[in-house]
Design a protein around this motif. Structure first.
Motif, mmCIF file in Angstrom:
data_model
loop_
_atom_site.group_PDB
_atom_site.id
_atom_site.type_symbol
_atom_site.label_atom_id
_atom_site.label_comp_id
_atom_site.label_asym_id
_atom_site.label_seq_id
_atom_site.Cartn_x
_atom_site.Cartn_y
_atom_site.Cartn_z
ATOM 1 N N TYR A 204 0.850 -1.198 0.000
ATOM 2 C CA TYR A 204 0.000 0.000 0.000
ATOM 3 C C TYR A 204 0.878 1.237 0.000
ATOM 4 C CZ TYR A 204 -3.976 -2.996 1.006
ATOM 5 O OH TYR A 204 -4.952 -3.960 0.931
ATOM 6 N N THR A 205 0.318 2.301 -0.534
ATOM 7 C CA THR A 205 1.059 3.548 -0.593
ATOM 8 C C THR A 205 0.069 4.713 -0.633
ATOM 9 O OG1 THR A 205 2.828 4.719 -1.779
ATOM 10 C CG2 THR A 205 1.169 3.624 -3.122
ATOM 11 N N GLY A 206 0.595 5.921 -0.607
ATOM 12 C CA GLY A 206 -0.230 7.110 -0.588
ATOM 13 C C GLY A 206 -0.166 7.796 0.771
ATOM 14 N N ASN A 207 -0.637 9.042 0.869
ATOM 15 C CA ASN A 207 -0.599 9.769 2.135
ATOM 16 C C ASN A 207 -1.358 9.042 3.224
ATOM 17 O OD1 ASN A 207 0.966 11.879 1.106
ATOM 18 N ND2 ASN A 207 -0.843 12.970 0.357
ATOM 19 N N LYS A 208 -2.465 8.462 2.786
ATOM 20 C CA LYS A 208 -3.284 7.734 3.751
ATOM 21 C C LYS A 208 -3.243 6.233 3.470
ATOM 22 C CE LYS A 208 -6.400 11.625 4.545
ATOM 23 N NZ LYS A 208 -7.801 12.103 4.607
ATOM 24 N N CYS A 209 -2.201 5.837 2.659
ATOM 25 C CA CYS A 209 -2.016 4.406 2.286
ATOM 26 C C CYS A 209 -3.249 3.855 1.570
ATOM 27 C CB CYS A 209 -1.706 3.566 3.528
ATOM 28 S SG CYS A 209 -0.170 4.055 4.358
ATOM 29 N N GLU A 210 -3.873 4.757 0.810
ATOM 30 C CA GLU A 210 -5.107 4.367 0.122
ATOM 31 C C GLU A 210 -4.853 3.631 -1.202
ATOM 32 O OE1 GLU A 210 -3.995 8.356 -1.516
ATOM 33 O OE2 GLU A 210 -3.812 7.260 0.358
ATOM 34 N N THR A 211 -3.621 3.700 -1.751
ATOM 35 C CA THR A 211 -3.306 3.042 -3.046
ATOM 36 C C THR A 211 -2.619 1.718 -2.778
ATOM 37 O OG1 THR A 211 -3.028 5.197 -4.120
ATOM 38 C CG2 THR A 211 -2.095 3.269 -5.228
ATOM 39 N N ARG A 212 -3.226 0.657 -3.399
ATOM 40 C CA ARG A 212 -2.698 -0.692 -3.181
ATOM 41 C C ARG A 212 -1.541 -0.942 -4.135
ATOM 42 N NH1 ARG A 212 -6.243 -6.296 -3.366
ATOM 43 N NH2 ARG A 212 -4.542 -7.701 -2.724
ATOM 44 N N LEU A 213 -0.467 -1.430 -3.629
ATOM 45 C CA LEU A 213 0.681 -1.822 -4.448
ATOM 46 C C LEU A 213 0.501 -3.280 -4.883
ATOM 47 C CD1 LEU A 213 3.621 -0.210 -2.451
ATOM 48 C CD2 LEU A 213 2.732 0.513 -4.657
ATOM 49 N N CYS A 214 0.102 -3.525 -6.257
ATOM 50 C CA CYS A 214 -0.089 -4.901 -6.760
ATOM 51 C C CYS A 214 1.201 -5.371 -7.414
ATOM 52 C CB CYS A 214 -1.232 -4.928 -7.748
ATOM 53 S SG CYS A 214 -2.809 -4.405 -7.006
#
Length: 377
Positions: free
Chosen positions: A28-38
């Motif tokens: 996961y990534t993003g400021n709020k970890c909202e983007t999943r790292l696939c």
């Protein structure tokens, strides 16, 4: 007072006062970890809730979540994100959108175009055409032909010629076959044949397969190939279109147009030249028995006498004298006094002029015509 919880993907639920994660859980990534790292997503970026790769896939995968493998035949192994069609080329031996179809096994080096399977580098020996599925002529030497137009590139097998080796050399060629561009016989013709391709009878033969010899009675020995008719007519003593008919008795010469002379015992003459083999009748001489030798001329044989007497003072007496005397003795004394005669041929009559030695002052000319009726003359 901290009234809100940190985002769920913040590592150890640790975030700052405005809700940004100090660190994210794995993938996961993003400021709020909202983007999943696939794992298969480009830069391992995917939508947090759905797992859809937002930036596409890494090489070798396709689909909205990049979970489907691109074909191993794609070269390089990159395919369309949605359809999976190979983006560039196929590995050798394959073609089609996903490089799923094998190239023809008869393509040279088994290479073909990706879009339609057409052979790129020509065909293997023995084949031609866009897809190398058509057979070269079996008459091509080494079974090699141009893959574009099927022309034999290494020549023809023996006994064939032409650009496609589809034409047969003449069966009348002697050993050695024929020129592969024009069909001319290399070593000449078999007996009885002639011509560049040995398709014509020699001048001395005719008929089917030139198997019949021209008549030996043809002048020059030549005849027409179609029917054996003698080209230059017949030898003396023969007639007919093939000159196989002999002259009838008492005829001789070219086309049997001449009558025989006075052969002994009424025998016919030689049909080729008119000569009398056993000699002549009495009163005739030379080889053809057409020359008169005797001073005794039988009026019943059809001899016409034209008498010319030199004028004298006693014309009436001279006339009475010659009228009362046989023509043979009027002015010719003896047979030995006859001069040499001249013989001419005029149409169907034989003309002989006999000049006699004059007795005293008189002379007489006797003109002899064969086949002349003297009655009423």
């Amino acid at each position: 007072m901290c009234a809100e919880r940190c985002p769920s993907n913040c590592l150890e639920n640790n975030c700052n006062i405005i809700g940004y994660c100090n660190a994210c859980k794995t993938n996961y990534t993003g400021n709020k970890c909202e983007t999943r790292l696939c794992q298969n997503c480009y830069q391992q970026m995917c939508v947090l809730d759905t797992g859809i790769c937002s930036r596409g896939c890494i090489g070798g995968y396709y689909g909205n979540k990049c979970t489907i493998n691109c074909s191993e035949k794609c070269d390089p192994r990159i395919c369309n994100l949605i359809t999976g069609d190979c983006t560039y080329n196929c590995t050798n031996g394959y073609y089609g959108p996903k490089c799923e179809k094998p190239c023809s096994s008869t393509c040279h080096s088994q290479t073909c175009r990706k879009n339609n399977g057409a052979c790129l580098n020509g065909c293997q020996n023995g084949y031609y055409g866009l897809f190398c599925k058509q057979l070269c002529s079996l008459q091509c030497k080494n079974a090699v032909c141009d893959f574009n137009n099927s022309r034999c590139v290494s020549g023809c097998n023996e006994e064939f010629y032409g650009p496609f080796c589809s034409l047969s050399c003449s069966p009348n060629c002697a050993q050695g076959g024929c020129n592969q561009s024009n069909g001319f016989c290399n070593e000449g013709c078999l007996p009885n044949w002639r011509g560049n391709i040995c398709d014509k009878c020699s001048p001395y033969f005719y008929g089917t397969n030139c198997s019949k010899r021209c008549s030996s009675n043809c002048r020059g020995g030549h005849c027409y190939a179609e029917n054996g008719t003698c080209v230059k007519g017949c030898k003396r003593g023969f007639l007919g279109h093939q000159c196989k008919l002999e002259c009838q008795d008492y005829k001789y010469g070219p086309n049997c147009v001449f009558d025989c002379g006075h052969c002994k015992d009424g025998k016919p003459c030689v049909k080729t030249n008119g000569s009398c083999l056993d000699g002549c009748e009495t009163g005739w001489s030379e080889m053809f028995c057409l020359k008169v030798t005797s001073s005794i001329i039988d009026l019943q044989s059809g001899v016409k006498f034209v008498q010319n007497q030199r004028k004298s003072p006693n014309t009436q007496r001279g006339k009475e004298q010659t009228d009362s005397m046989p023509a043979s003795s009027a002015n010719c004394v003896e047979e030995t006094q006859l001069n040499e005669q001249n013989i001419e041929f005029r149409n169907d009559h034989t003309y002989s002029k006999i000049t006699c030695t004059p007795k005293s002052s008189e002379y007489q000319e006797i003109h002899v015509y064969r086949n002349t009726d003297l009655s009423n003359k």
